[in-house]
Design a protein around this motif. Structure first.
Motif, PDB file in Angstrom:
ATOM      1  N   ARG A  39     -13.192   9.542 -12.370  1.00  0.00           N
ATOM      2  CA  ARG A  39     -13.110  10.384 -11.004  1.00  0.00           C
ATOM      3  C   ARG A  39     -12.092  11.536 -11.071  1.00  0.00           C
ATOM      4  NH1 ARG A  39     -12.105   6.008  -7.258  1.00  0.00           N
ATOM      5  NH2 ARG A  39      -9.955   6.795  -6.927  1.00  0.00           N
ATOM      6  N   SER A  69      -5.947  -2.989  -6.337  1.00  0.00           N
ATOM      7  CA  SER A  69      -6.897  -3.118  -5.172  1.00  0.00           C
ATOM      8  C   SER A  69      -6.449  -2.546  -3.983  1.00  0.00           C
ATOM      9  CB  SER A  69      -6.901  -4.551  -4.972  1.00  0.00           C
ATOM     10  OG  SER A  69      -6.047  -5.087  -4.336  1.00  0.00           O
ATOM     11  N   LEU A  70      -5.187  -2.073  -3.928  1.00  0.00           N
ATOM     12  CA  LEU A  70      -4.545  -1.308  -2.605  1.00  0.00           C
ATOM     13  C   LEU A  70      -4.892   0.236  -2.942  1.00  0.00           C
ATOM     14  CD1 LEU A  70      -1.459  -3.474  -1.958  1.00  0.00           C
ATOM     15  CD2 LEU A  70      -3.952  -3.641  -0.736  1.00  0.00           C
ATOM     16  N   LEU A  71      -5.139   0.852  -3.798  1.00  0.00           N
ATOM     17  CA  LEU A  71      -5.252   2.276  -4.160  1.00  0.00           C
ATOM     18  C   LEU A  71      -6.348   2.742  -3.234  1.00  0.00           C
ATOM     19  CD1 LEU A  71      -5.295   3.210  -7.938  1.00  0.00           C
ATOM     20  CD2 LEU A  71      -3.560   3.317  -5.799  1.00  0.00           C
ATOM     21  N   THR A  72      -6.221   3.841  -2.649  1.00  0.00           N
ATOM     22  CA  THR A  72      -7.253   4.670  -1.978  1.00  0.00           C
ATOM     23  C   THR A  72      -7.292   5.865  -2.470  1.00  0.00           C
ATOM     24  OG1 THR A  72      -5.752   5.815  -0.474  1.00  0.00           O
ATOM     25  CG2 THR A  72      -6.620   3.592   0.137  1.00  0.00           C
ATOM     26  N   GLU A  73      -8.332   6.701  -2.285  1.00  0.00           N
ATOM     27  CA  GLU A  73      -8.955   8.205  -2.990  1.00  0.00           C
ATOM     28  C   GLU A  73      -7.610   8.951  -2.353  1.00  0.00           C
ATOM     29  OE1 GLU A  73     -12.592   9.441  -3.511  1.00  0.00           O
ATOM     30  OE2 GLU A  73     -13.465   7.403  -3.918  1.00  0.00           O
ATOM     31  N   ARG A  74      -6.810   8.621  -1.489  1.00  0.00           N
ATOM     32  CA  ARG A  74      -5.736   9.706  -1.110  1.00  0.00           C
ATOM     33  C   ARG A  74      -4.816   9.586  -2.179  1.00  0.00           C
ATOM     34  NH1 ARG A  74      -5.850   6.958   3.941  1.00  0.00           N
ATOM     35  NH2 ARG A  74      -4.166   5.817   3.245  1.00  0.00           N
ATOM     36  N   GLU A  75      -4.577   8.539  -3.040  1.00  0.00           N
ATOM     37  CA  GLU A  75      -3.440   8.734  -4.141  1.00  0.00           C
ATOM     38  C   GLU A  75      -3.960   9.593  -5.127  1.00  0.00           C
ATOM     39  OE1 GLU A  75      -1.779   5.179  -1.857  1.00  0.00           O
ATOM     40  OE2 GLU A  75      -3.709   5.230  -2.452  1.00  0.00           O
ATOM     41  N   ASP A  76      -5.319   9.729  -5.409  1.00  0.00           N
ATOM     42  CA  ASP A  76      -5.881  10.333  -6.481  1.00  0.00           C
ATOM     43  C   ASP A  76      -5.300  11.452  -7.122  1.00  0.00           C
ATOM     44  OD1 ASP A  76      -7.988   8.638  -6.628  1.00  0.00           O
ATOM     45  OD2 ASP A  76      -9.608   9.974  -6.422  1.00  0.00           O
ATOM     46  N   PRO A 101       0.900  -1.192   0.078  1.00  0.00           N
ATOM     47  CA  PRO A 101      -0.115   0.092   0.046  1.00  0.00           C
ATOM     48  C   PRO A 101       0.808   1.496   0.004  1.00  0.00           C
ATOM     49  CG  PRO A 101      -0.345  -1.365   2.073  1.00  0.00           C
ATOM     50  CD  PRO A 101       0.753  -1.959   1.214  1.00  0.00           C
ATOM     51  N   GLU A 102       0.272   2.342  -0.249  1.00  0.00           N
ATOM     52  CA  GLU A 102       0.825   3.939  -0.280  1.00  0.00           C
ATOM     53  C   GLU A 102       2.122   4.040  -1.164  1.00  0.00           C
ATOM     54  OE1 GLU A 102       1.000   5.538   3.954  1.00  0.00           O
ATOM     55  OE2 GLU A 102       0.333   3.423   4.498  1.00  0.00           O
TER      56      GLU A 102
END
Length: 327
Positions: free
Chosen positions: A280, A232-239, A212-213
């Motif tokens: 997005r 699958s480990l991406l979060t919207e923080r990485e957008d 992650p991250e």
């Protein structure tokens, strides 16, 4: 322009010719040099990369790989297996022109995995880390020259595996005892070492991490032309970081298909998340195919041979679906 597809690195089994045949058969436009860790120490990703080092040697201890003063059986075995894999790939790529990926472990994951004589990781010694990165750069230069000589029509893409990079940056790599963690390495030191290493190759350089991250911004500043990651480990923080990377021309090697045996959805379903991400971020759908390469989420060493073959074919079909219907 069709979206590409390729593998991450490892495959199950121990037969180099079978692996080369599978890879070149599945990824006709973007094959890679497969790694077969089931053969034992030296065929694993760490051991294989230690076998590339120049004037630096390692051997296997019960706790893992440890630095040696001279070349021993373990590093010789690593080199011999790599030679076997290259022979097999050369046989199945006669007359090939196009992209070809080779993988090695990057300096920071290597420094976290390689033990000094006393048993602590090389990561705790800044001088040793510098020597390791320099030795790896020399070894990669020789390895890339060998690949180009064997497969002259290939545009070689160098992938550096850095699954521990985020842990190194955040001070999360555990010491030998497991009771403490090594101090975080300064971001500029990390970035500088990567930049110097990327400079040994005059083609595309991709950094792979299935943790992650993933530090997209740092990798882009260091000069990576692509980042390979477990989608699958991406979060919207990485957008924001991903949007900036894509707009700056960085390729995303999106690991969208599970690396171990699992039911496979239809190929279009596998890349649904990538299409959603694009919407997005407000990116033009037309740029999807040139910005994204479809891959499994990580290496396939833990998969069954039948699943590994199915996944590779599935990635190619998913990439085609992305290119045909980017919306």
């Amino acid at each position: 322009m069709s979206a590409g597809a390729t593998g991450v690195g490892s495959l199950p089994g121990g037969d180099a010719r079978e692996a080369a045949k599978t890879v070149t058969g599945s990824f006709e436009e973007f094959p890679y040099l497969a790694e077969l860790p089931a053969r034992g120490p030296g065929a694993d990703m760490i051991g294989r990369s230690l076998g590339l080092l120049v004037d630096m040697y390692a051997h296997v201890e019960p706790s893992g790989w440890r630095i040696s003063d001279r070349p021993g059986r373990d590093s010789k075995r690593a080199r011999s297996w790599l030679g076997e894999d290259l022979d097999a790939l050369e046989e199945f790529t006669q007359g090939y022109t196009g992209k070809l990926k080779v993988q090695a472990v990057g300096p920071w994951t290597l420094a976290g995995a390689l033990e000094l004589h006393g048993g602590e990781a090389m990561l705790q010694d800044p001088g040793a880390c510098r020597d390791l990165a320099g030795s790896l750069a020399e070894g990669l230069r020789e390895h890339l020259a060998d690949v180009r000589k064997r497969i002259p029509g290939a545009q070689v893409v160098l992938q550096l595996d850095e699954p521990s990079l985020t842990a190194v940056l955040l001070g999360r790599v555990r010491s030998a005892s497991g009771y403490r963690t090594y101090r975080a390495v300064d971001r500029q030191v990390v970035e500088g070492a990567l930049r110097d290493l990327f400079a040994v190759h005059d083609g595309e350089v991709v950094v792979h991490s299935c943790a992650p991250e993933v530090p997209f911004g740092l990798l882009r500043r260091a000069g990576a032309t692509g980042v390979s990651f477990d989608f699958s480990l991406l979060t919207e923080r990485e957008d924001d970081a991903i949007g900036e990377a894509v707009e700056g021309g960085t390729k995303l090697f999106a690991g969208v298909v599970p690396g171990t045996d699992a039911p496979l959805s239809d190929p279009g379903g596998s890349v649904m998340g990538v299409r959603k991400l694009w919407r997005r971020l407000g990116l033009a759908p037309g740029t999807l195919a040139e910005s994204v390469v479809v891959t499994p989420s990580c290496g396939l060493a833990g998969a069954s041979p039948a699943y590994a073959r199915a996944v590779q074919a599935h990635c190619v079909r998913a990439a085609r679906s992305l290119a045909d219907n980017p919306e």
